[in-house]
Each structure stands twice: as structure tokens, then as C-alpha cells.
Design a protein around this motif. Structure first.
Motif, PDB file in Angstrom:
ATOM      1  N   PHE A  11       3.315  16.964  -9.530  1.00 28.37           N
ATOM      2  CA  PHE A  11       2.249  17.517 -10.319  1.00 28.37           C
ATOM      3  C   PHE A  11       3.332  17.685 -11.531  1.00 28.37           C
ATOM      4  N   ASP A  12       2.565  17.778 -12.762  1.00 29.08           N
ATOM      5  CA  ASP A  12       3.646  18.536 -14.327  1.00 29.08           C
ATOM      6  C   ASP A  12       3.365  19.533 -14.147  1.00 29.08           C
ATOM      7  N   PRO A  13       4.136  20.847 -13.844  1.00 32.48           N
ATOM      8  CA  PRO A  13       3.846  22.054 -14.429  1.00 32.48           C
ATOM      9  C   PRO A  13       2.761  22.406 -15.221  1.00 32.48           C
ATOM     10  N   PRO A  14       1.773  23.764 -14.779  1.00 30.56           N
ATOM     11  CA  PRO A  14       1.072  23.863 -16.147  1.00 30.56           C
ATOM     12  C   PRO A  14       1.896  24.771 -16.635  1.00 30.56           C
ATOM     13  N   VAL A  15       0.752  25.245 -17.870  1.00 26.42           N
ATOM     14  CA  VAL A  15       0.685  26.044 -19.416  1.00 26.42           C
ATOM     15  C   VAL A  15       0.058  27.379 -18.849  1.00 26.42           C
ATOM     16  N   MET A  16       0.788  28.257 -18.189  1.00 28.67           N
ATOM     17  CA  MET A  16       0.164  29.451 -17.935  1.00 28.67           C
ATOM     18  C   MET A  16      -0.469  30.612 -19.173  1.00 28.67           C
ATOM     19  N   ALA A  17      -1.324  30.964 -19.029  1.00 29.52           N
ATOM     20  CA  ALA A  17      -2.046  31.969 -19.646  1.00 29.52           C
ATOM     21  C   ALA A  17      -1.834  33.070 -20.390  1.00 29.52           C
ATOM     22  N   THR A  38       7.423  16.744 -12.680  1.00 30.02           N
ATOM     23  CA  THR A  38       8.860  17.743 -12.782  1.00 30.02           C
ATOM     24  C   THR A  38       8.338  18.456 -11.956  1.00 30.02           C
ATOM     25  N   THR A  39       7.507  18.832 -10.982  1.00 34.13           N
ATOM     26  CA  THR A  39       7.677  20.175 -10.532  1.00 34.13           C
ATOM     27  C   THR A  39       7.018  19.892  -8.954  1.00 34.13           C
ATOM     28  N   ALA A  40       7.193  20.348  -8.199  1.00 38.83           N
ATOM     29  CA  ALA A  40       6.134  20.201  -7.328  1.00 38.83           C
ATOM     30  C   ALA A  40       5.936  21.396  -6.142  1.00 38.83           C
ATOM     31  N   ASN A  41       5.107  21.393  -5.044  1.00 47.25           N
ATOM     32  CA  ASN A  41       4.705  21.975  -3.791  1.00 47.25           C
ATOM     33  C   ASN A  41       4.391  21.588  -2.647  1.00 47.25           C
ATOM     34  N   ASP A  75       0.702  -1.241   0.089  1.00 51.58           N
ATOM     35  CA  ASP A  75      -0.231  -0.037  -0.281  1.00 51.58           C
ATOM     36  C   ASP A  75       0.814   1.267  -0.032  1.00 51.58           C
ATOM     37  N   HIS A  76       1.697   1.196   0.828  1.00 51.59           N
ATOM     38  CA  HIS A  76       3.101   2.373   0.510  1.00 51.59           C
ATOM     39  C   HIS A  76       3.694   2.471  -0.961  1.00 51.59           C
ATOM     40  N   CYS A  77       3.966   1.799  -1.089  1.00 53.71           N
ATOM     41  CA  CYS A  77       4.710   1.951  -2.796  1.00 53.71           C
ATOM     42  C   CYS A  77       3.561   1.983  -3.739  1.00 53.71           C
ATOM     43  N   LYS A  78       2.082   1.844  -3.905  1.00 55.00           N
ATOM     44  CA  LYS A  78       0.854   1.858  -4.466  1.00 55.00           C
ATOM     45  C   LYS A  78       1.144   3.523  -4.330  1.00 55.00           C
ATOM     46  N   LYS A  79       0.477   4.174  -2.939  1.00 46.57           N
ATOM     47  CA  LYS A  79       0.460   5.269  -3.007  1.00 46.57           C
ATOM     48  C   LYS A  79       1.287   6.165  -3.321  1.00 46.57           C
ATOM     49  N   ASN A  80       2.822   5.802  -2.961  1.00 46.22           N
ATOM     50  CA  ASN A  80       3.824   6.432  -3.937  1.00 46.22           C
ATOM     51  C   ASN A  80       4.167   6.534  -4.852  1.00 46.22           C
ATOM     52  N   CYS A  81       3.844   5.873  -5.386  1.00 47.73           N
ATOM     53  CA  CYS A  81       3.541   5.598  -7.259  1.00 47.73           C
ATOM     54  C   CYS A  81       3.384   6.582  -7.446  1.00 47.73           C
ATOM     55  N   GLN A  82       2.208   6.412  -7.300  1.00 45.89           N
ATOM     56  CA  GLN A  82       0.613   7.130  -7.905  1.00 45.89           C
ATOM     57  C   GLN A  82       0.944   8.632  -7.529  1.00 45.89           C
ATOM     58  N   THR A  83       1.567   9.090  -5.844  1.00 48.82           N
ATOM     59  CA  THR A  83       1.662   9.800  -5.776  1.00 48.82           C
ATOM     60  C   THR A  83       2.779  11.172  -7.227  1.00 48.82           C
ATOM     61  N   MET A  84       4.004  10.725  -7.073  1.00 53.19           N
ATOM     62  CA  MET A  84       4.601  10.558  -7.435  1.00 53.19           C
ATOM     63  C   MET A  84       4.467  10.984  -9.171  1.00 53.19           C
ATOM     64  N   GLY A  85       2.841   9.807 -10.512  1.00 53.21           N
ATOM     65  CA  GLY A  85       2.478  10.212 -11.155  1.00 53.21           C
ATOM     66  C   GLY A  85       2.831   9.480 -11.965  1.00 53.21           C
ATOM     67  N   LEU A  86       3.759   8.179 -11.112  1.00 52.02           N
ATOM     68  CA  LEU A  86       3.923   6.432 -11.834  1.00 52.02           C
ATOM     69  C   LEU A  86       2.667   5.591 -11.876  1.00 52.02           C
ATOM     70  N   SER A  87       3.044   4.626 -13.294  1.00 49.89           N
ATOM     71  CA  SER A  87       2.220   3.459 -12.839  1.00 49.89           C
ATOM     72  C   SER A  87       2.851   2.575 -11.552  1.00 49.89           C
ATOM     73  N   TYR A  88       2.151   1.564 -11.576  1.00 48.87           N
ATOM     74  CA  TYR A  88       2.621   0.698 -10.515  1.00 48.87           C
ATOM     75  C   TYR A  88       2.080  -0.853 -11.365  1.00 48.87           C
ATOM     76  N   TYR A  89       3.131  -1.922 -10.859  1.00 49.21           N
ATOM     77  CA  TYR A  89       3.249  -3.106 -12.061  1.00 49.21           C
ATOM     78  C   TYR A  89       2.216  -3.289 -11.787  1.00 49.21           C
ATOM     79  N   PRO A  90       1.704  -4.108 -12.227  1.00 46.70           N
ATOM     80  CA  PRO A  90       1.774  -4.930 -14.124  1.00 46.70           C
ATOM     81  C   PRO A  90       1.472  -3.233 -15.184  1.00 46.70           C
TER      82      PRO A  90
END
Length: 715
Positions: free
Chosen positions: A653-659, A642-645, A618-633
Motif C-alpha cells: 500500500f502507499d504510506p499514509p500521511v499521519m495526523a 511504496t510500503t509493505a506489511n 489470473d495470477h498476473c492480474k491478482k499480483n499486479c493488483q496487489t502491487m497497485g499496478l494497472s493490468y494491460y490494456p
């Protein structure tokens, strides 16, 4: 809730209402007629500014009673200094004719002429014997000429003035200054802080020496504790009372102006004697005026921003319905003072501090300080390359999903920017409903010597839940060699990016931190994020992440264990849950931020593999999801965010494209047609031709030179 008028003690001496009783303002013989000039503001005892906001332009006038024997200048400044300032310079040209020049400066140098001249001279005159000088100009309310001219709005701004000894445009010496004004409304008035009780939180004559011998001795960080119980003995409150702070005045020890970097007051929200990981102060030997000479890192439990001062900042006066709470039950305050002594001058002592104005009559609304530490400490951002005239830190984004946690709109009292000597520019840009509303504060160049707070721009005097905020900083590192680096950190000879806001009502979510995603990745999934979507080597595990975390708890969390200086052997997850007192602190401190480190069987040390394995996965699944990564399989997403707060629920999260910012709309064009009177004239007749300006407007000024005609008519 509409924001109250922000009030600035810096304007207290300068602000006067336009009444005849004010010496020099519309005084007898003053060459400014009340029918023409709506407002007058005293800059000094002998220098007065007149102004009239028109439909889309502003008439701006200057009256120097004496001492102006050459050029004079007046104009908006983003921080009260020359860096990033716009100046209207009025002088005689080489042919002896009066001229008004639109200039700007990005450094402490002779201001440069703007390519686009957004000023119109109305009149000018100077008495060569006394130096009495008067002039008037017209300027647009918004020339759309950034970064050279500021838009004029109904808000307080910093302005600067200067006078030269000749009409040849050259250095002004000490004949210059700054003040606060509002060119679209009456000069601000400031409540008298003297009506409030105060306590002086000052350093007890500390020796300016860094207590950490292994760190740079030129940058001492020294803290002093203050006991609210002691502070309230004479003022009638104790540590269990909630009181409001309504003003903050800097108290700078004379002679120490050049070594003070900042003073920050924190509230300690923990209890004495409780461990730091449990939110306590971790100090059972506290007493009033206790000094900590090694205070680069704040003492545990003392991290709630309460007040701040940096070089050039004025006195803060809060709106009349707002106060910063010094909460009941929070007994201890601690002030961190940062000194910069690059020459290592010995024998320096300091008693600087902050005078805190207080009231026990609580105001209706609590205020707070919102902080945006984009890069303030080593590890937050890579070093900046040297030899660059314009290099940026990573932008920190506060996403709409994060600001939606605010319970209501926020009224912004002021905006502050903080960097060090190489700081070039800072911005807090706001995007709302897909529209880029621009930066909250207009400051064309950051100035370390003028770190003054000021009202936000008119469109952003409120922040709304759902707003997106982008915090960014740029630097000029050309003062160091191109093959060198500028470190990010607290020392004055490092660099940092740290905008802040005073605002109300206070919210729980008011601190946002940028950290490199790769650093957070090491905390969440160890050294190799690809473990999330890689298969295990043993079929009893769900992924390589699951297997590695279970079989090598220390190796998987190497970054965290290194940070805490752990040098012991590795152990498995099973051993961690079943090792009794050996790993009890690790299980209880929660340094990994996981909801549950071990199942309930840890209490009896009887956890089985079957009970532990699901929690580990469960720790691995949550942390991988937090990073935006798939969990095997699943292997559909293999690149992390690629950015963080670190202040928001969704850390990565991925940085937004600002208007794109909306196109500027010019407000006011020149030339304009203006008819002026002298102060001695009767009001103009209701019909017929306007009366011209006659000579003899004052005793000292035998004539008033008018351009281009005596009627001051411009087409």
C-alpha cells in the motif's frame, strides 16, 4: 473490557503500603507528616520516597536514613537507566544554600540542566555526621518539556535514584539504583509467584560456540527443545493438557551476564515428522533437552512467540485474570538463546534460561505477544550509513483495515523496545479516528542495557480495532566511520528494530513484518513490474506478465528459486503442470502463496494450453493488483505501492500521511502554595492561621531548613 492492573515483580521489594508498621515509612520521628504526604514507598532499607498527587502538581520527597553526605537525586526514567532519564537533584550550591535542579541525561554522562526548570524546593536538610537527608519538592504533572521531563500519569513508571559524596555535582559511583513506582496512586503490590508451580527451561550447560562455521563466531544462536510431556511429569499435566503461563523469571548463569543477548521461548505448533512446508517440525529425532548449536533461524514449525527476555528485563507477572496458553496437543517448546562474545573468549559454558510459572487452573483470558519486526534480518532494510547521529529505518504501518480483523479491544500489559548498541529511539505511534494519540511508551532514549518492559501511556492502555499503528526506530551510527555501513540482522554488532507488546485477549493476527516493496515485487511479478501494463508479443496472452510467466516459469520467479538454491534448467508453465513427479513438490508446497498453481488436470498430466492460460493470467492480474499496478490494456497506474506489511491481508500500500500529534497541555505551574507540618505535630486547627513547622523534628535533624520561610508558604 477494562484492563486489570499490570503487575511488576521489579516493584515487589520496593512497594509498601503507607502504614506506620513499615520501618522508615512514617516511622517515629520521620519528618514527613501523614496529613501532607499521602504515600510512602521503600526504595531500599534506608531510602524512602514520599509523594502526594495534588490537583495538577505532585509533591515528591526523599528520606535517606544514612549515607547521603552530598547531593541526592530522584526522578522518572523511561527504561530504568540514565539514558533518557529526568532527574531532580537536590544539593547545596557554592554559597551553601539548598537548591533543587531539574536535569536530564541522554547517555551515561553528567546530567544536564534543563533550560526550563520545572521544580520547586519546599525544604531540605542533611546531618553532616550521619548523612541522614530529607527534602521535598513540587513538580508539575506535565510540564510539556519533552524530551527532558516525563508526564506523570496514573500508571507504573521506572524511576532512578542516586547519591553523591559531596554537594559538587559529580559521579555517584555505586550509590544508585532503579525501581518502579506510580506517583499518582498507591505503590503497586505484586502477587506472590511462589504459590505457582514452575519449570526451569535452561540451557544444559552448552558450550557457547556458534554451530554455523560460515557465520560470525561472536554471535552464537543456540536452541534447546523441551518436551511438555516430560515437564509435566512432576506437576500433573501432559502434552494434551492446556496450561497457563502466569509469570516468567530470568535465570542468568552467574558470570555470563555480559554475553547474554536474548532468550526467546517458542511453541512448536506442528507435528513431528511432517514436512516443514506442511507446517510440521521437520525433525523426527526430537527429545527433551535436545540442543541445536546452529539455530540462527528457528527450526521449522517452532515460531509462535511464547515468552521473551532481553538485557535488563525484569520478571514478568501477568494480571491475575490472564495467562499465556501452552496449548493442548502442542508438545514441544524450543528456547533460542543468543550470546555475544566479541572477544571470542574460549571455554565459555552456559546454563541460563527462564523459570516459567504455571497453573493448570486456567485463567479466564488468554494473553499473547504481538510483534513488530520492522527490521530484524538481512534484506528487510538497506544497511544504515555510518557516521550519522540520527538515522531512521523505514516506518512500518499497520493499517486500520488490518487491525479491524481484531475481534475486540486489546488490553496492553506492557511495551518493550529492542535494538542493539546503536539504538537511539523507538516508537509505536497510534492514530485513532484521525487523531494522533502519540507513542504507546515514552522512552526518550533507548538503552541496550535496560531493555525493560513497562505499562503503556494512560491513553493507550487499550488498542482498538481500526487503529493505525506506526512502528519506527532511529539509530546513532556515529561510532563507525562515515564511509562504512551498519548491517541489519540478528548479530549484536548489526542493528535491528523490534518492538513487542504483551496483551490480551489473544488474537489470531498478532505478527507484522516489514519487507521492502521491491523485494515483494520480485516475488509477485518477477524482475520487472512494468510487465503488468505492457502488451504481449504474442496475441494469445493478455499482457507481457502473462506471456513471461507462462513461457519461463523459473525466470519469472527467479527471486524465489534463487532463495531456495535452485540451479536447474528453466521450464514453462505447461511443463510445470504436466511433469509428474519432477515438479510435484513444487506444485504441492505452495511456496508462491497462490490459491491454485495448476488446474485439476495436473493429477492426470493432461493439462492443455487452454486450461492453463486462464490460471496463469489470473495470477498476473491478482499480483499486479496487489502491487497497485494497472493490468494491460489499462495503463492508468504505472508506479507500484511504496510500503509493505507482510502480516496484513493487503500486503502492499502507499504510506499514509499521519495526523500531527496534538499539542501538549501543561498540567501544573510553579510556584505553588503549600503548607507542611512536621511528623510530631497535631493536625492543623480547623480555623485560624496554619501552624508553622517547628524545630527538633527528629533527633538527628536538629532543625528543618524551610524555604523561603518557617511556615513553608509559597506565593
Amino acid at each position: 473490557m477494562k484492563p486489570s492492573l499490570p503487575l511488576w515483580a521489579a516493584a515487589a521489594a520496593a512497594a509498601v503500603l503507607p502504614t506506620a508498621s513499615a520501618a522508615g515509612c512514617f516511622g517515629e520521628g520521620a519528618p514527613f507528616h501523614r496529613d501532607d504526604w499521602t504515600y510512602c514507598q521503600a526504595i531500599t532499607d534506608t531510602l524512602y520516597m514520599y509523594y502526594t498527587p495534588l490537583e495538577d502538581t505532585v509533591m515528591l520527597g526523599l528520606h535517606a536514613l544514612e549515607g547521603a553526605s552530598g547531593w541526592t537525586a530522584l526522578g522518572p526514567a523511561g527504561n530504568g537507566g540514565m539514558k533518557g532519564a529526568s532527574q531532580i537533584v537536590v544539593r547545596k550550591d557554592d554559597a551553601g544554600a539548598w537548591t533543587a535542579e531539574d536535569r536530564h541525561s541522554f547517555d551515561y554522562v553528567t546530567p544536564t540542566m534543563d533550560t526550563k526548570q520545572d521544580v520547586q524546593l519546599l525544604f531540605a536538610e542533611q546531618d553532616e555526621e550521619t548523612g541522614e537527608t530529607v527534602w521535598g519538592v513540587a513538580i508539575p504533572q506535565d510540564a510539556c518539556d519533552e524530551p527532558y521531563d516525563y508526564a506523570l500519569e496514573d500508571r507504573n513508571i521506572y524511576m532512578i535514584w542516586a547519591m553523591g559524596s559531596a554537594h559538587e555535582f559529580a559521579f555517584h559511583g555505586n550509590s544508585r539504583g532503579q525501581f518502579t513506582a506510580n506517583l499518582m496512586s498507591a505503590p503497586p503490590t505484586v502477587p506472590d509467584l511462589e504459590q505457582y508451580d514452575y519449570v526451569d527451561l535452561t540451557m544444559p550447560n552448552v558450550e557457547v560456540v556458534r554451530g554455523e562455521p560460515e557465520l560470525d563466531p561472536a554471535n552464537p544462536f543456540i536452541c534447546t527443545y523441551f518436551d511438555k510431556q516430560v515437564l509435566g511429569q512432576e506437576l500433573g499435566f501432559d502434552a494434551d493438557d492446556e496450561i497457563h503461563m502466569v509469570g516468567v523469571e530470568p535465570l542468568v548463569d552467574p558470570g555470563n551476564e555480559k554475553i547474554l543477548h536474548h532468550m526467546i521461548l517458542f511453541t512448536c505448533v506442528g507435528d513431528v515428522g511432517i514436512g516443514a512446508f506442511d507446517g510440521g517440525l521437520d525433525d523426527s529425532d526430537l527429545y527433551h533437552n535436545k540442543v541445536i548449536t546452529s539455530c540462527t533461524n528457528m527450526p521449522p514449525g517452532c515460531n509462535e512467540y511464547t515468552a521473551q527476555w532481553a538485557v535488563g528485563a525484569p520478571t514478568l507477572v501477568l494480571p491475575e485474570n490472564v495467562g499465556i496458553p501452552l496449548n493442548e496437543g502442542h508438545r514441544w517448546l524450543v528456547m533460542q538463546t543468543h550470546y555475544y562474545n566479541p572477544d571470542l573468549i574460549p571455554g565459555l559454558y552456559d546454563s541460563s534460561g527462564l523459570r516459567i510459572r504455571l497453573t493448570t487452573q486456567l485463567r479466564p483470558i488468554d494473553a499473547g505477544i504481538m510483534i513488530f519486526p520492522v527490521g530484524v534480518a538481512p534484506g528487510q532494510h538497506p544497511p544504515l550509513p555510518g557516521g550519522m547521529t540520527d538515522v531512521a529505518m523505514e516506518t512500518m504501518y499497520v493499517e486500520p483495515e488490518c487491525t479491524m480483523l481484531w475481534k475486540e479491544p486489546l488490553n496492553i500489559i506492557d511495551v518493550s523496545h529492542h535494538s542493539h548498541f546503536m539504538g537511539l529511539h523507538q516508537e509505536l505511534v497510534v492514530e485513532r479516528d484521525g487523531r494522533n494519540l502519540g507513542p504507546m511508551r515514552k522512552e526518550f532514549r533507548f538503552d541496550y542495557n535496560h531493555q525493560s518492559a513497562i505499562e503503556p501511556v494512560k491513553a493507550l492502555q487499550q488498542l482498538l480495532p481500526g487503529d493505525r499503528i506506526a512502528a519506527s526506530c532511529r539509530f546513532d551510527t556515529s561510532s563507525v566511520p562515515a564511509d562504512s555501513e551498519v548491517l541489519i540482522g540478528e548479530n549484536s554488532n548489526n542493528e535491528m528494530c523490534f518492538p513487542t507488546l504483551y496483551y490480551y485477549p489473544k488474537q489470531d493476527l498478532q505478527s507484522f513484518f516489514y519487507f521492502p516493496p521491491e523485494t515483494i515485487s520480485q516475488v509477485l511479478v518477477g524482475q520487472d513490474h512494468t510487465m503488468c501494463f505492457q502488451p504481449p508479443t504474442d496475441e494469445k496472452f493478455g499482457s507481457l506478465c502473462h506471456e513471461t510467466l507462462y513461457t519461463d516459469f523459473v525466470g519469472f520467479n527467479k527471486y524465489v528459486f534463487d532463495m531456495f538454491g535452485y540451479s536447474g534448467p528453466s521450464f514453462t508453465y505447461d511443463q510445470m503442470c504436466n511433469s509428474g513427479a519432477l515438479t510435484e513438490q513444487l506444485r504441492n508446497d505452495g511456496i508462491f502463496g497462490w490459491d491454485e498453481l495448476c488446474p485439476a488436470c495436473q493429477n492426470t498430466q493432461t493439462c492443455t494450453e487452454e486450461e492453463i492460460l486462464p490460471i496463469v493470467e489470473d495470477h498476473c492480474k491478482k499480483n499486479c493488483q496487489t502491487m497497485g499496478l494497472s493490468y494491460y490494456p489499462d495503463t492508468t497506474r504505472t508506479e507500484p505501492y511504496t510500503t509493505a506489511n507482510f502480516g496484513c491481508p493487503n500486503i502492499l500500500f502507499d504510506p499514509p500521511v499521519m495526523a500531527e500529534p496534538e499539542a501538549c497541555q501543561v498540567k501544573g505551574s510553579l510556584p505553588v502554595t503549600i503548607e507542611l507540618k512536621t511528623a510530631t505535630e497535631e493536625p492543623a486547627p480547623a480555623t485560624g492561621e496554619p501552624e508553622g513547622v517547628s524545630g527538633g523534628a527528629t533527633v538527628a535533624l536538629t532543625s528543618l531548613v524551610l524555604l523561603p520561610s518557617l511556615a513553608v508558604l509559597f506565593a
